[in-house]
Design an enzyme around this catalytic site. Structure first.
Site, PDB file in Angstrom:
ATOM      1  N   LYS A 159       0.819  -1.222   0.000  1.00 18.10           N
ATOM      2  CA  LYS A 159       0.000   0.000   0.000  1.00 18.10           C
ATOM      3  C   LYS A 159       0.846   1.263   0.000  1.00 18.10           C
ATOM      4  O   LYS A 159       0.567   2.219   0.724  1.00 18.10           O
ATOM      5  CB  LYS A 159      -0.967  -0.010   1.186  1.00 18.10           C
ATOM      6  CG  LYS A 159      -1.943  -1.193   1.164  1.00 18.10           C
ATOM      7  CD  LYS A 159      -2.982  -1.117   2.267  1.00 18.10           C
ATOM      8  CE  LYS A 159      -4.038  -2.206   2.167  1.00 18.10           C
ATOM      9  NZ  LYS A 159      -3.533  -3.580   2.394  1.00 18.10           N
ATOM     10  N   ARG A 160       1.862   1.316  -0.839  1.00 24.78           N
ATOM     11  CA  ARG A 160       2.726   2.487  -0.902  1.00 24.78           C
ATOM     12  C   ARG A 160       2.003   3.645  -1.574  1.00 24.78           C
ATOM     13  O   ARG A 160       1.178   3.424  -2.481  1.00 24.78           O
ATOM     14  CB  ARG A 160       4.009   2.159  -1.662  1.00 24.78           C
ATOM     15  CG  ARG A 160       4.924   1.204  -0.899  1.00 24.78           C
ATOM     16  CD  ARG A 160       5.351   1.783   0.446  1.00 24.78           C
ATOM     17  NE  ARG A 160       6.313   0.933   1.134  1.00 24.78           N
ATOM     18  CZ  ARG A 160       6.014   0.063   2.102  1.00 24.78           C
ATOM     19  NH1 ARG A 160       4.756  -0.090   2.506  1.00 24.78           N
ATOM     20  NH2 ARG A 160       6.961  -0.662   2.669  1.00 24.78           N
TER      21      ARG A 160
END
Lengths: 304, 304
Positions: free
Chosen positions: A108-109
Site C-alpha cells: 500500500k505504498r
C-alpha cells in the site's frame, strides 16, 4: 497465448490462473501468536520471531503452490521486524517464484516523484538485486493522485490501486459522493483506468489494476464498468465476511463464459485453517483449505 | 511547561521548537547521485550505497542539530535498499535522538487492523527494540478511513495524516468537491480532527496531526479551521516552490503572537545546498542553509 514467463504482468497472471483453473490468491499475513504450537518462537527477539515466520511461510508456500496461481505477502507483517523481516520477506518471495507462483506485495505504498520511484525499485528490484527476490505486483494508494501511481509502471510489473477497500471505515472517505455524481472510489477507479490506459496487454488487461473489497459487492459492478481493462484484486473473502456471490461482479466473462480480470484473495481463513481443523496436520489443514477455496471460486467463475 | 522529554508528542515538539526559536524541520531524502563527490559510493551494491548514505546523513544531522528542532526521514530513500537501508535508517534515527532532535518518519503508511498495528510497532518500536531507534512521529495515509489512523495512537507518539499534499497531481483527488460542500481534503481534515480529538495535550494540540503542502496556501486557512488542534507538517517549502508567505496560514498565533501548531519542512534546498554554494565545504553549505531556513521561518512566525 501468454504463458507464465510472459513479459506483460497481466498476461502472466492470466496464464497462471488458467493453469490452476482458479482466479485465487492466498494471502500471507503471518502473526506469531497464531502460528502452529510447534512453530511458535521460543524467544522474544525479532530474530527468533522472524525465524518462526520463515518456517511457517515456507511450509505454506510449498503446500499451496500446486493449487493456486498466486500469493500475496502482507508487507506490514514482515516490516514489523524491520531489517530482519524485510530480508526474510524477499527471501520468501524468491521461494514463491521458485515454486512457480505469481507474487503480489501488499505494501500500500503512496508517495510521489523520487520517493515513489524508490519504492518501486525496492519492490520490483533493480540491476543489483536478484530478480527472483522481487514482486510481480504491488498495491498502491492513489490519494496523492496519478503521480503516486505512474512510477510503478514497468514493462513487466504491475500495481493494484486501492479503489474500494473491504474495511467498514473506508466508507467515510471512499463512499462519499462528489459533485460530479461519482463517489470518491469511482473517481479513484477512473484515475486507475486512465493511468493504466497505455499499458494494456494483448489480452486486454492493464498493468495498473485495482483493489475492490469483497464486502462492497453492491458497488463492484459500477466500479468494474469504470475499469474495464483493470485486473481487480478482491480481498475480504472469508475471514472478513465476503462470500462467493459477492466477488462475482468484479469479473468480466470471456468467450467461454469464464470469469476473467479479477483475482480473489483469502488470507487468515486459509493460512490459519488448522485452528478449526485438528483432525489432520497443520500443513494438511492449510492445503485442504487452499484447495477448497480454489475449488469454490473456480466453480463459481466457470473455470471448473 | 513541557520540555523535550515530555510524554505528549505534541508538547515535546512544541518545546523543541521553542528551544530553537524556529518551527522548522530538515528533511533527509538522500539520493546517491546527489551526494558530495567525495562521499559518492565506489561500488554499485546496496551495501556500498547505504554506506555512503549513512556517512552523508550523519554529517548532515550533526551539522543541523544545533539550529533546528526536528528532522524528517524519507523512508523510501532507505527502503529502496531493503534490509540494508532499513537497518541504516533506524541507526540514523538513534543518532538524531542522541543529538536532541525530534524525529518524523515520512513513511506514508496506510493500512488497517493488525497490519496498521504492525506498521506502528515498526516505526515506534516495541518492548524488544532500542527506544532510541524509533520515530516520534510518522506520516499516514487516511484513504482507508479512521481505521488506518487509530492504530498509530500511542501515549507518547504521533502521526501526521496526509490531508493536502504539495504535488500538482494531488488535486485530482484532494481538491474534488463533495456533495456536502467540503473538498476531499477538508473531509480528510475532519477525520484527522475527529480521530485526534481524544489525544489533545495540555498545550492544546493532538497527537494526530496533518500534512498540508506549502504550495496549497489558498486552502490552508480553511483546513486550519477544520483542524484547530492539529499540528500541521508543511512540506513543499523551497525546492517544491512554496515560499515564506505560503506557510503562514497553517499557523495559529499564541498569546505572544508567535506562530504555533505547524512545522515547515525543507529537504533538498538544505541537504544539497552545496550544489549551489561552492565557496565553502559541503558541510558548511548545509549548515548555512539550515540556519538561513530556520531564520527566515523563525522571523516570519515571530519567533525571532
Amino acid at each position: 497465448m501468454a504463458d507464465a514467463t510472459s513479459e506483460h504482468v497481466a498476461d502472466r497472471l492470466l496464464a497462471a490462473i488458467e493453469q490452476r483453473q482458479a482466479p485465487v490468491c492466498i494471502g500471507l499475513d503471518p502473526v506469531v501468536d497464531r502460528l502452529p504450537e510447534r512453530l511458535k518462537p521460543t524467544g522474544r527477539s525479532a530474530a527468533t520471531h522472524v525465524h518462526a515466520i520463515i518456517e511457517f511461510c515456507s511450509h505454506v508456500l510449498s503446500n499451496v503452490a500446486m493449487h493456486v496461481p498466486c500469493v500475496k505477502f502482507q508487507s506490514a507483517c514482515f516490516e514489523r521486524y524491520r531489517h530482519y523481516g524485510v530480508q526474510a520477506m524477499y527471501e520468501l518471495i524468491a521461494e514463491a517464484h521458485a515454486l512457480g507462483l505469481q507474487v503480489i506485495l501488499d505494501a500500500k505504498r503512496g508517495d510521489i516523484g523520487i520517493s515513489a520511484e524508490h519504492y518501486a525499485a525496492a519492490v520490483f528490484g533493480d540491476e543489483t538485486t536478484d530478480p527472483r527476490m522481487s514482486a510481480d505486483w504491488v498495491t498502491v494508494n492513489g490519494y496523492l493522485g496519478p503521480d503516486s501511481i505512474k512510477p510503478f509502471i514497468r514493462p513487466d510489473r504491475g500495481a493494484f490501486v486501492l479503489v474500494r477497500t473491504s474495511n467498514p471505515g473506508g466508507d467515510v472517505v471512499q463512499a462519499r459522493q462528489l459533485m460530479d455524481g461519482n463517489t470518491v472510489a469511482q473517481r479513484m477507479a477512473r484515475i486507475a483506468a486512465k493511468v493504466g490506459g497505455k499499458t494494456v496487454s494483448e489480452r486486454g488487461f492493464s498493468s495498473i489494476g485495482a483493489v475492490v473489497g469483497a464486502t462492497k459487492s453492491d458497488e463492484a459492478a459500477s466500479l468494474r464498468k469504470h475499469m474495464p481493462q483493470q485486473m481487480i484484486l478482491v480481498p475480504g473473502f472469508g475471514a472478513q465476511g465476503g462470500g462467493v456471490k459477492d466477488v462475482l461482479p468484479c469479473f468480466r466473462r470471456d468467450e467461454q463464459g469464464r470469469g476473467v480480470g479479477a483475482i480473489v484473495t483469502a488470507s487468515r481463513s486459509v493460512i490459519y485453517a488448522y485452528e478449526k481443523n485438528e483432525d489432520v496436520s497443520w500443513q494438511e489443514a492449510v492445503t485442504e483449505a487452499a484447495k477448497r477455496f480454489a475449488d469454490s471460486i473456480g466453480k463459481a467463475t466457470g473455470w471448473r
